[in-house]
Design a protein around this motif. Sequence first.
Motif, mmCIF file in Angstrom:
data_model
loop_
_atom_site.group_PDB
_atom_site.id
_atom_site.type_symbol
_atom_site.label_atom_id
_atom_site.label_comp_id
_atom_site.label_asym_id
_atom_site.label_seq_id
_atom_site.Cartn_x
_atom_site.Cartn_y
_atom_site.Cartn_z
ATOM 1 N N ILE A 47 30.903 78.270 -36.438
ATOM 2 C CA ILE A 47 29.631 78.383 -35.728
ATOM 3 C C ILE A 47 28.707 77.271 -36.200
ATOM 4 N N ILE A 48 27.719 76.965 -35.381
ATOM 5 C CA ILE A 48 26.613 76.105 -35.806
ATOM 6 C C ILE A 48 25.384 76.984 -35.768
ATOM 7 N N ALA A 49 24.738 77.121 -36.919
ATOM 8 C CA ALA A 49 23.635 78.076 -37.049
ATOM 9 C C ALA A 49 22.456 77.444 -37.761
ATOM 10 N N VAL A 50 21.297 78.046 -37.591
ATOM 11 C CA VAL A 50 20.074 77.588 -38.261
ATOM 12 C C VAL A 50 19.473 78.733 -39.068
ATOM 13 N N TRP A 51 18.665 78.364 -40.050
ATOM 14 C CA TRP A 51 17.921 79.356 -40.829
ATOM 15 C C TRP A 51 16.840 79.972 -39.939
ATOM 16 N N ASN A 52 16.485 81.188 -40.229
ATOM 17 C CA ASN A 52 15.592 81.927 -39.326
ATOM 18 C C ASN A 52 14.196 81.327 -39.193
ATOM 19 N N THR A 53 13.805 80.438 -40.110
ATOM 20 C CA THR A 53 12.479 79.822 -40.018
ATOM 21 C C THR A 53 12.477 78.548 -39.172
ATOM 22 N N ALA A 54 13.659 78.094 -38.744
ATOM 23 C CA ALA A 54 13.734 76.882 -37.928
ATOM 24 C C ALA A 54 13.105 77.127 -36.559
ATOM 25 N N ALA A 55 12.584 76.063 -35.982
ATOM 26 C CA ALA A 55 11.937 76.201 -34.672
ATOM 27 C C ALA A 55 12.946 76.543 -33.581
ATOM 28 N N ALA A 56 14.144 75.991 -33.673
ATOM 29 C CA ALA A 56 15.173 76.253 -32.665
ATOM 30 C C ALA A 56 15.751 77.646 -32.872
ATOM 31 N N LYS A 57 15.759 78.436 -31.801
ATOM 32 C CA LYS A 57 16.288 79.798 -31.875
ATOM 33 C C LYS A 57 17.463 80.008 -30.915
ATOM 34 N N SER A 58 17.775 78.985 -30.133
ATOM 35 C CA SER A 58 18.815 79.131 -29.123
ATOM 36 C C SER A 58 19.424 77.778 -28.818
ATOM 37 N N LEU A 59 20.511 77.791 -28.061
ATOM 38 C CA LEU A 59 21.125 76.539 -27.634
ATOM 39 C C LEU A 59 20.150 75.721 -26.804
ATOM 40 N N ALA A 60 19.396 76.376 -25.939
ATOM 41 C CA ALA A 60 18.427 75.664 -25.097
ATOM 42 C C ALA A 60 17.395 74.940 -25.954
ATOM 43 N N ASP A 61 16.958 75.574 -27.048
ATOM 44 C CA ASP A 61 16.010 74.920 -27.955
ATOM 45 C C ASP A 61 16.639 73.678 -28.585
ATOM 46 N N ALA A 62 17.930 73.783 -28.968
ATOM 47 C CA ALA A 62 18.617 72.651 -29.599
ATOM 48 C C ALA A 62 18.888 71.535 -28.595
ATOM 49 N N GLN A 63 18.894 71.857 -27.328
ATOM 50 C CA GLN A 63 19.046 70.836 -26.290
ATOM 51 C C GLN A 63 17.718 70.136 -25.990
ATOM 52 N N ALA A 64 16.616 70.800 -26.352
ATOM 53 C CA ALA A 64 15.288 70.275 -26.014
ATOM 54 C C ALA A 64 14.664 69.476 -27.144
ATOM 55 N N SER A 65 15.002 69.777 -28.395
ATOM 56 C CA SER A 65 14.372 69.083 -29.520
ATOM 57 C C SER A 65 15.361 68.908 -30.666
ATOM 58 N N GLU A 66 15.058 67.959 -31.545
ATOM 59 C CA GLU A 66 15.961 67.616 -32.646
ATOM 60 C C GLU A 66 16.106 68.761 -33.643
ATOM 61 N N VAL A 67 17.346 68.983 -34.081
ATOM 62 C CA VAL A 67 17.671 69.970 -35.105
ATOM 63 C C VAL A 67 18.461 69.253 -36.198
ATOM 64 N N ILE A 68 17.973 69.301 -37.433
ATOM 65 C CA ILE A 68 18.622 68.597 -38.541
ATOM 66 C C ILE A 68 19.697 69.493 -39.138
ATOM 67 N N ILE A 69 20.917 68.986 -39.180
ATOM 68 C CA ILE A 69 22.079 69.731 -39.663
ATOM 69 C C ILE A 69 22.626 69.054 -40.920
ATOM 70 N N GLY A 70 22.769 69.811 -41.983
ATOM 71 C CA GLY A 70 23.358 69.284 -43.215
ATOM 72 C C GLY A 70 24.874 69.296 -43.142
ATOM 73 N N ALA A 71 25.509 68.328 -43.800
ATOM 74 C CA ALA A 71 26.977 68.230 -43.819
ATOM 75 C C ALA A 71 27.419 67.645 -45.149
ATOM 76 N N THR A 72 28.695 67.765 -45.428
ATOM 77 C CA THR A 72 29.223 67.235 -46.685
ATOM 78 C C THR A 72 29.669 65.780 -46.541
#
Length: 341
Positions: free
Chosen positions: A135-160
């Motif tokens: 899954i690709i998920a965000v912490w509950n305090t992030a502004a994006a709450k849905s796929l539509a939100d992630a399509q509308a604005s930048e979401v920073i994702i950490g990776a190794t």
Amino acid sequence: MFTARPCLLAVAAAAVAACAAPATADEVAEFYSGRTVTYIQASSAGGGYAAYSRLIVQHLPRFIPGNPAVQLQFMQGAGGVKGANFVYSVAPRDGLTIGMPLAAVVRYQILLPDKVRYDAAKLNWFGSASPLRSIIAVWNTAAAKSLADAQASEVIIGATAKSADNYQQPLLANYIAGTKFKVVPGYKGSKGMDLAMQTGETHGRMSYWESWQVNRPDWISDRRVITLIQVGARPIKGLDAPRMIDLAKTPEQRAMVRLQHVTGAIGRAVYGPPGIPEARRAALGKAVEAVLNDPAFQDEARKRNVGIDPTPGTELTQIVHDALLIPQSVIARYKQVVGMN
């Protein structure tokens, strides 16, 4: 008239047949009795892989003929390639070495063939305790709450690392689903990615649902993480986030998602080196299948929040062989999309 010659010929023939016959169950038990099977876990001592391996190692001895000891050894490095290289190229092929690879072991061979010293098609695949559903998920305090939100604005994702699923899956989502994931590599394992997400340094990460079930069950029950998209081959019950395969628009895109599904299908697999004598190989396969379906094993797994959904060794072997037949055109396009070119 009775003569000794036919009798001697019959005795000789019987002796030759006995030498040529495969090892019996008693011979396999005699080989393993009093010995130790080394179980190579290609990860650190923490996390979901270790939880599965500890449980398997605890129960496996009673299912191997001769009831040998099974010793767990951790061999972390190079995204699991170090452990797989060892099992394939270094470990004795006598049936005394088995292990659990990282699930991306086959995908690494497909994408980075020059970086590995193993051929997954020649490894012995004994079965998998559970698939992995990413899954690709965000912490509950992030502004994006849905796929539509992630399509509308930048979401920073950490990776190794750029070679890891946690880096490539969000980039594949950008291509297929039109998300605006900005993927930042360099975090030290799950703990580093989790901490960055909790402190707000990043918004989220790719993870395996099964890992959070084991290590962060409260994150799921308390909705501390919000899933934006499911990437795994099998849908997660009760989770209404869209699946990436359903968002793919072309056959090529669907093939690229299925390339990612290979990792999940392998999941928490148990394997061994090629060349194990057939009787011992068969005994190990039966032992792994028996332990994964054992009621006592499954009951203890439930108590530890370790999900069990076994895949037989024959099916797992076919999954590996099919994955290695993915067309080079799909692989080339995938590598371009995730920045491997």
